[in-house]
Design a protein around this motif. Structure first.
Motif, PDB file in Angstrom:
ATOM      1  N   LEU A   1       0.844  -1.204   0.000  1.00 19.25           N
ATOM      2  CA  LEU A   1       0.000   0.000   0.000  1.00 19.25           C
ATOM      3  C   LEU A   1       0.874   1.247   0.000  1.00 19.25           C
ATOM      4  O   LEU A   1       0.626   2.203  -0.735  1.00 19.25           O
ATOM      5  N   MET A   2       1.917   1.206   0.820  1.00 25.51           N
ATOM      6  CA  MET A   2       2.768   2.395   0.990  1.00 25.51           C
ATOM      7  C   MET A   2       3.768   2.564  -0.150  1.00 25.51           C
ATOM      8  O   MET A   2       4.027   3.690  -0.601  1.00 25.51           O
ATOM      9  N   THR A   3       4.331   1.455  -0.647  1.00 24.09           N
ATOM     10  CA  THR A   3       5.292   1.581  -1.762  1.00 24.09           C
ATOM     11  C   THR A   3       4.581   2.088  -3.013  1.00 24.09           C
ATOM     12  O   THR A   3       5.112   2.924  -3.749  1.00 24.09           O
ATOM     13  N   ALA A   4       3.351   1.619  -3.256  1.00 18.29           N
ATOM     14  CA  ALA A   4       2.606   2.026  -4.450  1.00 18.29           C
ATOM     15  C   ALA A   4       2.246   3.506  -4.397  1.00 18.29           C
ATOM     16  O   ALA A   4       2.401   4.230  -5.391  1.00 18.29           O
ATOM     17  N   ILE A   5       1.778   3.972  -3.238  1.00 13.92           N
ATOM     18  CA  ILE A   5       1.431   5.399  -3.104  1.00 13.92           C
ATOM     19  C   ILE A   5       2.670   6.269  -3.300  1.00 13.92           C
ATOM     20  O   ILE A   5       2.644   7.264  -4.033  1.00 13.92           O
ATOM     21  N   THR A   6       3.778   5.875  -2.652  1.00 17.54           N
ATOM     22  CA  THR A   6       5.017   6.648  -2.755  1.00 17.54           C
ATOM     23  C   THR A   6       5.437   6.801  -4.216  1.00 17.54           C
ATOM     24  O   THR A   6       5.800   7.894  -4.657  1.00 17.54           O
ATOM     25  N   GLU A   7       5.358   5.705  -4.978  1.00 16.68           N
ATOM     26  CA  GLU A   7       5.798   5.741  -6.375  1.00 16.68           C
ATOM     27  C   GLU A   7       4.759   6.374  -7.298  1.00 16.68           C
ATOM     28  O   GLU A   7       5.051   7.330  -8.014  1.00 16.68           O
ATOM     29  N   LEU A   8       3.537   5.856  -7.288  1.00 17.40           N
ATOM     30  CA  LEU A   8       2.570   6.190  -8.337  1.00 17.40           C
ATOM     31  C   LEU A   8       1.811   7.485  -8.076  1.00 17.40           C
ATOM     32  O   LEU A   8       1.545   8.237  -9.014  1.00 17.40           O
ATOM     33  N   PHE A   9       1.464   7.770  -6.830  1.00 14.91           N
ATOM     34  CA  PHE A   9       0.786   9.045  -6.557  1.00 14.91           C
ATOM     35  C   PHE A   9       1.712  10.200  -6.916  1.00 14.91           C
ATOM     36  O   PHE A   9       1.315  11.142  -7.610  1.00 14.91           O
TER      37      PHE A   9
ATOM     38  N   GLN B   1       3.525 -20.620  -3.109  1.00 15.42           N
ATOM     39  CA  GLN B   1       2.216 -21.271  -3.010  1.00 15.42           C
ATOM     40  C   GLN B   1       1.065 -20.292  -3.265  1.00 15.42           C
ATOM     41  O   GLN B   1      -0.044 -20.699  -3.615  1.00 15.42           O
ATOM     42  N   SER B   2       1.328 -18.981  -3.077  1.00 12.34           N
ATOM     43  CA  SER B   2       0.273 -17.976  -3.274  1.00 12.34           C
ATOM     44  C   SER B   2      -0.108 -17.835  -4.744  1.00 12.34           C
ATOM     45  O   SER B   2      -1.175 -17.313  -5.068  1.00 12.34           O
ATOM     46  N   GLY B   3       0.767 -18.294  -5.639  1.00  9.76           N
ATOM     47  CA  GLY B   3       0.470 -18.336  -7.070  1.00  9.76           C
ATOM     48  C   GLY B   3       0.113 -16.998  -7.677  1.00  9.76           C
ATOM     49  O   GLY B   3       0.492 -15.930  -7.178  1.00  9.76           O
ATOM     50  N   ALA B   4      -0.677 -17.056  -8.775  1.00  8.15           N
ATOM     51  CA  ALA B   4      -1.085 -15.837  -9.484  1.00  8.15           C
ATOM     52  C   ALA B   4      -1.925 -14.937  -8.579  1.00  8.15           C
ATOM     53  O   ALA B   4      -1.822 -13.709  -8.644  1.00  8.15           O
ATOM     54  N   LEU B   5      -2.731 -15.543  -7.699  1.00  8.91           N
ATOM     55  CA  LEU B   5      -3.571 -14.747  -6.802  1.00  8.91           C
ATOM     56  C   LEU B   5      -2.711 -13.884  -5.886  1.00  8.91           C
ATOM     57  O   LEU B   5      -3.000 -12.693  -5.689  1.00  8.91           O
ATOM     58  N   GLY B   6      -1.635 -14.464  -5.338  1.00  9.52           N
ATOM     59  CA  GLY B   6      -0.747 -13.704  -4.452  1.00  9.52           C
ATOM     60  C   GLY B   6      -0.118 -12.516  -5.148  1.00  9.52           C
ATOM     61  O   GLY B   6      -0.124 -11.395  -4.627  1.00  9.52           O
ATOM     62  N   LEU B   7       0.414 -12.742  -6.360  1.00 13.36           N
ATOM     63  CA  LEU B   7       1.051 -11.659  -7.117  1.00 13.36           C
ATOM     64  C   LEU B   7       0.037 -10.565  -7.444  1.00 13.36           C
ATOM     65  O   LEU B   7       0.335  -9.375  -7.363  1.00 13.36           O
ATOM     66  N   ASN B   8      -1.174 -10.995  -7.815  1.00  9.78           N
ATOM     67  CA  ASN B   8      -2.170 -10.024  -8.253  1.00  9.78           C
ATOM     68  C   ASN B   8      -2.851  -9.305  -7.096  1.00  9.78           C
ATOM     69  O   ASN B   8      -3.260  -8.148  -7.237  1.00  9.78           O
ATOM     70  N   LEU B   9      -2.951  -9.961  -5.936  1.00  6.09           N
ATOM     71  CA  LEU B   9      -3.443  -9.254  -4.750  1.00  6.09           C
ATOM     72  C   LEU B   9      -2.479  -8.127  -4.376  1.00  6.09           C
ATOM     73  O   LEU B   9      -2.911  -7.046  -3.961  1.00  6.09           O
ATOM     74  N   MET B  10      -1.192  -8.373  -4.527  1.00  4.96           N
ATOM     75  CA  MET B  10      -0.190  -7.334  -4.244  1.00  4.96           C
ATOM     76  C   MET B  10      -0.407  -6.121  -5.154  1.00  4.96           C
ATOM     77  O   MET B  10      -0.505  -4.982  -4.690  1.00  4.96           O
ATOM     78  N   GLY B  11      -0.494  -6.382  -6.456  1.00  7.32           N
ATOM     79  CA  GLY B  11      -0.699  -5.290  -7.401  1.00  7.32           C
ATOM     80  C   GLY B  11      -2.029  -4.583  -7.184  1.00  7.32           C
ATOM     81  O   GLY B  11      -2.109  -3.349  -7.225  1.00  7.32           O
ATOM     82  N   GLY B  12      -3.085  -5.364  -6.935  1.00  5.61           N
ATOM     83  CA  GLY B  12      -4.409  -4.786  -6.717  1.00  5.61           C
ATOM     84  C   GLY B  12      -4.464  -3.912  -5.480  1.00  5.61           C
ATOM     85  O   GLY B  12      -5.027  -2.811  -5.503  1.00  5.61           O
ATOM     86  N   ALA B  13      -3.854  -4.390  -4.391  1.00  5.40           N
ATOM     87  CA  ALA B  13      -3.835  -3.614  -3.144  1.00  5.40           C
ATOM     88  C   ALA B  13      -3.086  -2.304  -3.347  1.00  5.40           C
ATOM     89  O   ALA B  13      -3.517  -1.244  -2.875  1.00  5.40           O
ATOM     90  N   GLY B  14      -1.974  -2.368  -4.083  1.00  4.50           N
ATOM     91  CA  GLY B  14      -1.186  -1.164  -4.352  1.00  4.50           C
ATOM     92  C   GLY B  14      -1.980  -0.121  -5.117  1.00  4.50           C
ATOM     93  O   GLY B  14      -2.028   1.056  -4.735  1.00  4.50           O
ATOM     94  N   MET B  15      -2.625  -0.539  -6.187  1.00  5.89           N
ATOM     95  CA  MET B  15      -3.396   0.394  -7.005  1.00  5.89           C
ATOM     96  C   MET B  15      -4.622   0.932  -6.263  1.00  5.89           C
ATOM     97  O   MET B  15      -4.978   2.103  -6.402  1.00  5.89           O
TER      98      MET B  15
END
Length: 423
Positions: free
Chosen positions: A216-224, A321-335
């Motif tokens: 959440l914090m890395t995405a805001i710092t970069e993208l906002f 083990q988190s698979g595609a869902l784990g990677l995409n939850l990370m990206g989704g939470a960030g955005m």
């Protein structure tokens, strides 16, 4: 028998991400013009910008849940259709709501691209996930650089923002064609034999949840900061758009040379290094003036350079083990975090401007003032003070991240020691 062409799939993925980032770069460059053409205030512009960040998490989380079922190819065909529709609707937009919905569709397309391409890259390169994800994600800042240069060139040629948006149709058509022709492998989780139960347990593990909060914090710092740097600093420097180009240019170079850095520091060490530089750069951007702002932009660019791909790479390597869902939850939470923060900060920025205007003044009155009048000068002075204040509030986040990633480095070191002891 499937014929998996690893390099072609990787380059088609990069092209799809290029369209995603062009939408950011071109939109960042045309925000001021949209405000003038459609008489929109900073709150409305903030909401339009935020819709791209709403569509993204919606698509990336849903995509992460279904990609193992429907396959990465079908997901990417869907991304192509969303991109095509969103771009065309933006070109023919006539006001606030048309811009709102077209930006939402582009956001959904952008999220769908990452929902398929992040697990695709991790699947194609199982032995160097973080490095390859950095190579893949260099096309995000790369596209922003290209987008801002397109905006600058088109402005000099007196060509409208509609034509700037239309340039995105070319790479969209190419990636849509390539993905329709290529064969895709199953996702890494499926091929590794991890069950859906394993996947859901992994995304509820303490380490994953910790990384999710940090995202959440890395995405805001970069993208906002990247999306709003032109608006926030346009009165501090006459080349605010050039600042964005410089920052993102640093990110392209940094990600291109990620391999030795990731190998030397490990993903968690790279993240700590990034947080320190991001905090220093953001502090400098909010306090420096004149040409020294460009030095601040370089430091900030080095800081945010590795955040997004290394966060995803860390999860891919350490919680497979988190698979595609784990990677995409990370990206989704960030955005999603960026969308909420952008909306909040649009109103906060308007409020700061009013605070710095004469007592009793309204933003509407001053924003319509003719250039050269005392009201216009007062508005420029108020914006000059408000922009850096927004950055100073945002500075809190990378400071928290320095503490968090220091703890992560210590934890991963102790975990490695325990694994060696039991081996």
């Amino acid at each position: 028998m499937q014929n998996i062409q690893t390099n072609k799939l990787f380059w088609a993925s990069c092209l799809a991400l290029l369209v995603t980032s062009l939408s950011f770069g071109i939109r960042a460059g045309m925000m001021t013009q949209l405000g003038l053409d459609f008489n929109l205030n900073a709150t409305q512009l903030g909401t339009i910008t935020a819709t791209a960040f709403w569509g993204f998490p919606l698509a990336i989380v849903i995509g992460g849940m279904i990609v193992d079922i429907i396959g990465m190819k079908r997901l990417l065909v869907g991304a192509f259709l969303f991109h095509l529709t969103g771009i065309v609707l933006t070109i023919f937009a006539q006001g606030y709501w048309a811009l709102f919905f077209s930006t939402l569709l582009i956001g959904i397309a952008n999220g769908t691209v990452e929902a398929a391409c992040n697990p695709l890259v991790a699947t194609l390169y199982p032995k160097e996930k973080t490095t390859r994800l950095n190579y893949f994600h260099l096309w995000f800042p790369g596209g922003i650089v290209i987008g801002t240069l397109i905006v600058t060139l088109f402005l000099k040629l007196n060509l409208g923002w509609q034509l700037q948006v239309a340039t995105m149709l070319i790479p969209t058509a190419v990636y849509g064609f390539l993905f329709s022709k290529l064969d895709f492998p199953p996702t890494e989780r499926v091929s590794s034999g991890y069950s859906s139960g394993d996947m859901y347990r992994a995304v509820l593990s303490p380490l994953f949840l910790f990384m999710l909060v940090c995202m959440l914090m890395t995405a805001i710092t970069e993208l906002f900061t990247g999306q709003w740097i032109g608006m926030l600093l346009k009165n501090v420097t006459s080349n605010a758009l050039l600042l964005l180009t410089l920052t993102t240019g640093i990110m392209v170079v940094g990600r291109a040379f990620a391999k030795p850095i990731v190998k030397k520091l490990a993903p968690q060490g790279v993240l700590l290094f990034s947080a320190i530089f991001a905090a220093a750069g953001l502090y400098m951007l909010s306090t420096f003036t004149g040409s020294s702002v460009f030095f601040a932009a370089v430091i900030f660019g080095i800081g945010v350079c590795y955040f997004w791909p290394t966060m995803i790479g860390f999860v891919a390597e350490n919680i497979p083990q988190s698979g595609a869902l784990g990677l995409n939850l990370m990206g989704g939470a960030g955005m999603f975090a960026v969308s909420i923060y952008t909306m909040f900060m649009g109103g906060f920025y308007d409020g700061l401007i009013v605070k710095h205007l004469p007592a009793g003044a309204t933003l509407q009155t001053y924003s319509t003032a003719v250039e050269g009048t005392p009201e216009a000068a007062a508005l420029a002075a108020a914006r000059n003070l408000a922009g850096p204040e927004v950055l100073q509030v945002t500075l809190i986040l990378p400071v928290i991240l320095i503490i968090a990633f220091t703890c992560l480095v210590v934890y991963m070191r102790s975990r490695k020691t325990r694994q060696l002891a039991t081996a």
